[in-house]
Design an enzyme around this catalytic site. Structure first.
Site, mmCIF file in Angstrom:
data_model
loop_
_atom_site.group_PDB
_atom_site.id
_atom_site.type_symbol
_atom_site.label_atom_id
_atom_site.label_comp_id
_atom_site.label_asym_id
_atom_site.label_seq_id
_atom_site.Cartn_x
_atom_site.Cartn_y
_atom_site.Cartn_z
ATOM 1 N N ASP A 279 7.908 80.225 29.019
ATOM 2 C CA ASP A 279 7.642 80.959 30.255
ATOM 3 C C ASP A 279 6.858 80.057 31.206
ATOM 4 O O ASP A 279 5.694 79.735 30.948
ATOM 5 C CB ASP A 279 6.841 82.230 29.921
ATOM 6 C CG ASP A 279 6.588 83.070 31.149
ATOM 7 O OD1 ASP A 279 6.738 82.568 32.284
ATOM 8 O OD2 ASP A 279 6.237 84.253 30.977
ATOM 9 N N GLU B 239 23.756 90.181 39.508
ATOM 10 C CA GLU B 239 24.844 89.380 40.054
ATOM 11 C C GLU B 239 24.906 89.478 41.571
ATOM 12 O O GLU B 239 24.505 90.473 42.154
ATOM 13 C CB GLU B 239 26.186 89.793 39.423
ATOM 14 C CG GLU B 239 26.660 91.196 39.718
ATOM 15 C CD GLU B 239 26.012 92.270 38.843
ATOM 16 O OE1 GLU B 239 24.957 92.007 38.247
ATOM 17 O OE2 GLU B 239 26.555 93.378 38.794
ATOM 18 N N LYS B 240 25.453 88.423 42.172
ATOM 19 C CA LYS B 240 25.587 88.400 43.635
ATOM 20 C C LYS B 240 27.017 88.796 44.015
ATOM 21 O O LYS B 240 27.897 88.889 43.158
ATOM 22 C CB LYS B 240 25.250 87.003 44.138
ATOM 23 C CG LYS B 240 23.817 86.655 43.783
ATOM 24 C CD LYS B 240 23.392 85.386 44.420
ATOM 25 C CE LYS B 240 21.961 85.552 44.871
ATOM 26 N NZ LYS B 240 21.646 84.750 46.010
ATOM 27 N N GLY C 273 17.893 87.737 41.734
ATOM 28 C CA GLY C 273 19.229 88.287 41.573
ATOM 29 C C GLY C 273 19.811 88.546 42.940
ATOM 30 O O GLY C 273 19.256 88.086 43.948
ATOM 31 N N LYS D 235 34.716 93.315 39.625
ATOM 32 C CA LYS D 235 35.330 94.610 39.942
ATOM 33 C C LYS D 235 36.852 94.496 40.001
ATOM 34 O O LYS D 235 37.581 95.402 39.597
ATOM 35 C CB LYS D 235 34.769 95.158 41.260
ATOM 36 C CG LYS D 235 33.306 95.629 41.113
ATOM 37 C CD LYS D 235 32.721 96.091 42.437
ATOM 38 C CE LYS D 235 31.248 96.483 42.288
ATOM 39 N NZ LYS D 235 30.662 97.014 43.525
ATOM 40 N N SER E 261 15.245 79.402 49.694
ATOM 41 C CA SER E 261 16.381 80.281 49.967
ATOM 42 C C SER E 261 16.490 80.598 51.451
ATOM 43 O O SER E 261 15.490 80.611 52.183
ATOM 44 C CB SER E 261 16.177 81.585 49.195
ATOM 45 O OG SER E 261 17.023 82.590 49.683
ATOM 46 N N LYS F 143 9.275 82.555 48.719
ATOM 47 C CA LYS F 143 9.904 81.251 48.980
ATOM 48 C C LYS F 143 9.138 80.506 50.065
ATOM 49 O O LYS F 143 8.899 79.300 49.963
ATOM 50 C CB LYS F 143 11.366 81.444 49.410
ATOM 51 C CG LYS F 143 12.274 81.998 48.323
ATOM 52 C CD LYS F 143 12.417 81.030 47.184
ATOM 53 C CE LYS F 143 13.377 81.471 46.108
ATOM 54 N NZ LYS F 143 13.268 80.689 44.874
ATOM 55 N N TYR G 185 10.875 88.588 47.952
ATOM 56 C CA TYR G 185 11.563 87.335 47.587
ATOM 57 C C TYR G 185 11.423 86.247 48.668
ATOM 58 O O TYR G 185 11.087 85.096 48.372
ATOM 59 C CB TYR G 185 13.035 87.676 47.349
ATOM 60 C CG TYR G 185 13.909 86.515 46.938
ATOM 61 C CD1 TYR G 185 13.775 85.928 45.693
ATOM 62 C CD2 TYR G 185 14.897 86.029 47.794
ATOM 63 C CE1 TYR G 185 14.597 84.878 45.314
ATOM 64 C CE2 TYR G 185 15.728 84.988 47.426
ATOM 65 C CZ TYR G 185 15.574 84.405 46.186
ATOM 66 O OH TYR G 185 16.383 83.365 45.818
ATOM 67 N N ARG H 52 28.324 86.620 55.391
ATOM 68 C CA ARG H 52 27.550 85.594 54.679
ATOM 69 C C ARG H 52 28.396 84.326 54.609
ATOM 70 O O ARG H 52 29.599 84.342 54.882
ATOM 71 C CB ARG H 52 27.264 86.026 53.227
ATOM 72 C CG ARG H 52 26.397 87.241 53.064
ATOM 73 C CD ARG H 52 24.931 86.990 53.423
ATOM 74 N NE ARG H 52 24.106 88.147 53.119
ATOM 75 C CZ ARG H 52 23.977 89.222 53.897
ATOM 76 N NH1 ARG H 52 24.618 89.286 55.035
ATOM 77 N NH2 ARG H 52 23.193 90.220 53.536
HETATM 78 P P1 NAD Z 1 19.369 82.447 37.852
HETATM 79 O O1 NAD Z 1 18.734 83.793 37.753
HETATM 80 O O2 NAD Z 1 20.714 82.274 37.280
HETATM 81 O O3 NAD Z 1 18.410 81.337 37.237
HETATM 82 C C1 NAD Z 1 17.013 81.402 37.285
HETATM 83 C C2 NAD Z 1 16.498 81.177 35.902
HETATM 84 O O4 NAD Z 1 15.066 81.158 35.946
HETATM 85 C C3 NAD Z 1 16.884 82.310 34.922
HETATM 86 O O5 NAD Z 1 17.627 81.797 33.852
HETATM 87 C C4 NAD Z 1 15.563 82.874 34.466
HETATM 88 O O6 NAD Z 1 15.539 83.270 33.108
HETATM 89 C C5 NAD Z 1 14.617 81.707 34.720
HETATM 90 N N1 NAD Z 1 13.241 82.146 34.825
HETATM 91 C C6 NAD Z 1 12.755 83.213 35.494
HETATM 92 N N2 NAD Z 1 11.438 83.298 35.315
HETATM 93 C C7 NAD Z 1 11.084 82.271 34.505
HETATM 94 C C8 NAD Z 1 9.870 81.840 33.955
HETATM 95 N N3 NAD Z 1 8.742 82.513 34.174
HETATM 96 N N4 NAD Z 1 9.865 80.745 33.175
HETATM 97 C C9 NAD Z 1 11.011 80.066 32.926
HETATM 98 N N5 NAD Z 1 12.211 80.436 33.414
HETATM 99 C C10 NAD Z 1 12.238 81.523 34.192
HETATM 100 O O7 NAD Z 1 19.336 82.081 39.396
HETATM 101 P P2 NAD Z 1 20.053 80.882 40.190
HETATM 102 O O8 NAD Z 1 21.072 81.495 41.032
HETATM 103 O O9 NAD Z 1 20.417 79.796 39.261
HETATM 104 O O10 NAD Z 1 18.857 80.416 41.136
HETATM 105 C C11 NAD Z 1 18.091 79.246 40.907
HETATM 106 C C12 NAD Z 1 17.099 79.067 42.038
HETATM 107 O O11 NAD Z 1 17.796 78.994 43.271
HETATM 108 C C13 NAD Z 1 16.107 80.214 42.175
HETATM 109 O O12 NAD Z 1 14.867 79.704 42.589
HETATM 110 C C14 NAD Z 1 16.691 81.039 43.287
HETATM 111 O O13 NAD Z 1 15.719 81.804 43.961
HETATM 112 C C15 NAD Z 1 17.291 79.967 44.170
HETATM 113 N N6 NAD Z 1 18.373 80.464 45.040
HETATM 114 C C16 NAD Z 1 19.585 80.826 44.508
HETATM 115 C C17 NAD Z 1 20.584 81.279 45.346
HETATM 116 C C18 NAD Z 1 21.937 81.684 44.808
HETATM 117 O O14 NAD Z 1 22.808 82.027 45.601
HETATM 118 N N7 NAD Z 1 22.195 81.652 43.513
HETATM 119 C C19 NAD Z 1 20.359 81.401 46.714
HETATM 120 C C20 NAD Z 1 19.117 81.050 47.220
HETATM 121 C C21 NAD Z 1 18.136 80.557 46.369
#
Ligand code: NAD
Length: 347
Positions: A68, A205-206, A93, A214, A132, A167, A163, A236
Site C-alpha cells: 500500500d 470502468e470507463k 475509476g 454492454k 488528469s 490531481k 479527484y 470526450r
Molecule cells: P487503475 O485503477 O487501473 O490503476 C491504478 C492502480 O493503483 C490500481 O491497480 C490500484 O490498485 C492502485 N492503487 C490504488 N491505491 C493504491 C495504493 N494505496 N498503493 C498502491 N497501489 C494503489 O487506473 P489507470 O487507468 O491505470 O490510471 C493510472 C493513473 O492515471 C492514475 O493516477 C489515474 O488517476 C491516472 N489517469 C487515468 C486516466 C484513464 O483514462 N485511465 C485518465 C486520467 C488520469
C-alpha cells in the site's frame, strides 16, 4: 518544422538502472511495465496494493510487490535504489466512481505525498506523476462543442471536486520538489485512456470499456438494448494505451518539460452516442438505446489541445479510435467468455 530529437529511457538509462512503477497492477502502469520490459530493462520494480493474482498484467522477470503506497514505510521500501520513479497509483475509476467516492479520490494525495518524498530521499533522478484532464477548470467544459483545453486552462482553478483537486495539488507537489529541491519531475495530464488489460466491469470502468462490455453482453444474452449514462451528447477524446505509454516515456525524459504539466491525450472529439455506434459496428449489431439522465455523466465536453506536446515532442496519438476500440472489444469479449466458462479473470 523539423521533428524534435527526443530523449527516452532507452537513450538516458542503463539497462540495469532500477525503474520503479507504482499502480502496476492497474491498467496504464501495467502496460508501462511491459513497455519497459520489452525494451530490455532488467530491473523493474512494480508495486500495487492489489493482491498479485488480481493484476491485469504480470510481466516475467519483474519484481512485483503487493504494498500500500499510501503508507510512508512502504514508499521508502518501494523507492530504495530507484533511478526513476513513476507514480500511477491512485484510487480511481470512471465517472461512476469519481463522482461517488470523492473521499477515496482525495486520499490518493497520501500516495503522491509519500512517493515523491521517498523518491527524493532515495536520490532518484526523475519522478513521473500521472495527472488528469479532470484537473481543468470545469467552467470551461459546459458545452459538448467545447474548445480543446490547453495547459494554462487549469487556473483559475475549478477542478472536478475530489479527484481533480487531488490531481492539482499533487501537480503542485511535483513543481515545488523541482523548484526547492531540484528533483526532476514530469507531469502528464491524461485524457481518457482506453485499451485491453484495464477495468471493464465492477463499477470503476470507463466509458469505452463499459460500452464494449454492454455490446458483448447484448450479443450474448440476445437482449439487444443498451443503457447510456446521460443523454449521450457529452463529448470526450480517447487515447489508446500504446500511444499513452510512449508519451509517458517521452515526457519523462524531456528536460524542457520538467515540472510542467502537459496534456497527453487524443484531440479526436467524439460524443458518447457516436462511441456507442462505433462499438455497435465492431460488435456487428444494433441496440435499442435508453438514457439514464440521473446517472453520472461528468462534464458536457472535454477535449485535449495538443499544440504544446506537438511543438515540444512532436508526439501525437497514432491509433485511430476505431482500431483501438476493436482491440479493446476483442479483449473484453474474451474476458467475458472466460468468466462465463468459470475461468479466473480480472475485471
Ligand atoms: P487503475 O485503477 O487501473 O490503476 C491504478 C492502480 O493503483 C490500481 O491497480 C490500484 O490498485 C492502485 N492503487 C490504488 N491505491 C493504491 C495504493 N494505496 N498503493 C498502491 N497501489 C494503489 O487506473 P489507470 O487507468 O491505470 O490510471 C493510472 C493513473 O492515471 C492514475 O493516477 C489515474 O488517476 C491516472 N489517469 C487515468 C486516466 C484513464 O483514462 N485511465 C485518465 C486520467 C488520469
Amino acid at each position: 518544422m523539423a521533428k524534435p530529437k527526443n530523449e527516452t529511457a532507452a537513450t538516458q538509462l542503463r539497462k540495469d538502472d532500477l525503474i520503479v512503477i507504482g499502480g502496476a497492477g492497474g491498467f496504464i502502469a501495467g502496460s508501462l511495465v511491459r513497455y519497459f520490459a520489452e525494451q530490455g530493462f532488467k530491473r523493474i520494480r512494480a508495486i500495487d496494493k492489489k493482491p498479485l493474482p488480481e493484476w491485469y498484467q504480470r510481466v516475467p522477470g519483474v519484481e512485483s510487490l503487493c504494498m500500500d503506497l499510501s503508507e510512508w514505510e512502504n514508499c521508502v521500501r518501494a523507492c530504495e535504489g530507484a533511478v526513476e520513479v513513476y507514480n500511477l497509483a491512485a484510487d480511481m475509476g470512471g465517472m461512476g466512481f469519481i463522482e461517488r467516492f470523492r473521499v477515496e479520490c482525495l486520499r490518493s494525495i497520501l500516495i503522491n505525498t509519500h512517493m515523491i518524498e521517498a523518491a527524493y530521499r532515495a536520490g532518484a533522478q526523475r519522478y513521473f506523476y500521472a495527472s488528469s484532464a479532470c484537473a481543468y477548470n470545469t467552467d470551461l467544459q459546459k458545452d459538448p462543442q467545447c474548445r480543446a483545453l490547453k495547459e494554462s486552462d487549469a487556473y483559475p482553478a475549478m477542478a472536478e471536486r475530489g479527484y481533480g483537486w487531488e490531481k492539482l495539488v499533487s501537480e503542485m507537489f511535483c513543481q515545488e520538489y523541482w523548484a526547492e529541491r531540484g528533483l526532476r519531475t514530469a507531469i502528464a495530464r491524461f485524457h481518457n485512456v482506453y485499451g485491453p488489460n484495464g477495468t471493464w466491469d465492477g463499477g470503476r470502468e470507463k466509458a469505452p470499456a463499459a460500452i464494449c462490455r454492454k455490446v458483448v453482453e447484448a450479443r450474448d444474452t440476445g437482449r439487444h438494448e443498451i443503457e447510456i449514462w446521460g443523454d449521450g451528447t457529452q463529448t470526450r477524446s480517447f487515447m489508446y494505451i500504446d500511444d499513452c505509454v510512449k508519451g509517458i516515456d517521452m515526457i519523462m525524459h524531456c528536460d524542457k518539460l520538467i515540472a510542467t504539466p502537459i496534456n497527453l491525450g487524443s484531440s479526436e472529439l467524439i460524443s458518447i452516442n457516436d462511441l456507442v455506434s462505433l462499438a455497435e459496428k465492431i460488435g456487428g449489431l444494433k441496440l435499442k438505446r435508453s438514457y439514464d439522465l440521473d446517472a453520472p455523466r461528468g462534464v458536457a465536453g472535454r477535449n485535449s489541445d495538443n499544440t504544446m506536446i506537438q511543438e515540444i515532442l512532436g508526439w501525437q496519438p497514432n491509433t485511430p479510435l476505431k482500431v483501438g476500440l476493436k482491440k479493446t472489444h476483442t479483449w473484453i469479449a474474451q474476458q467475458y467468455k472466460d468468466r462465463k466458462s468459470g475461468k479466473r479473470t480480472v475485471s
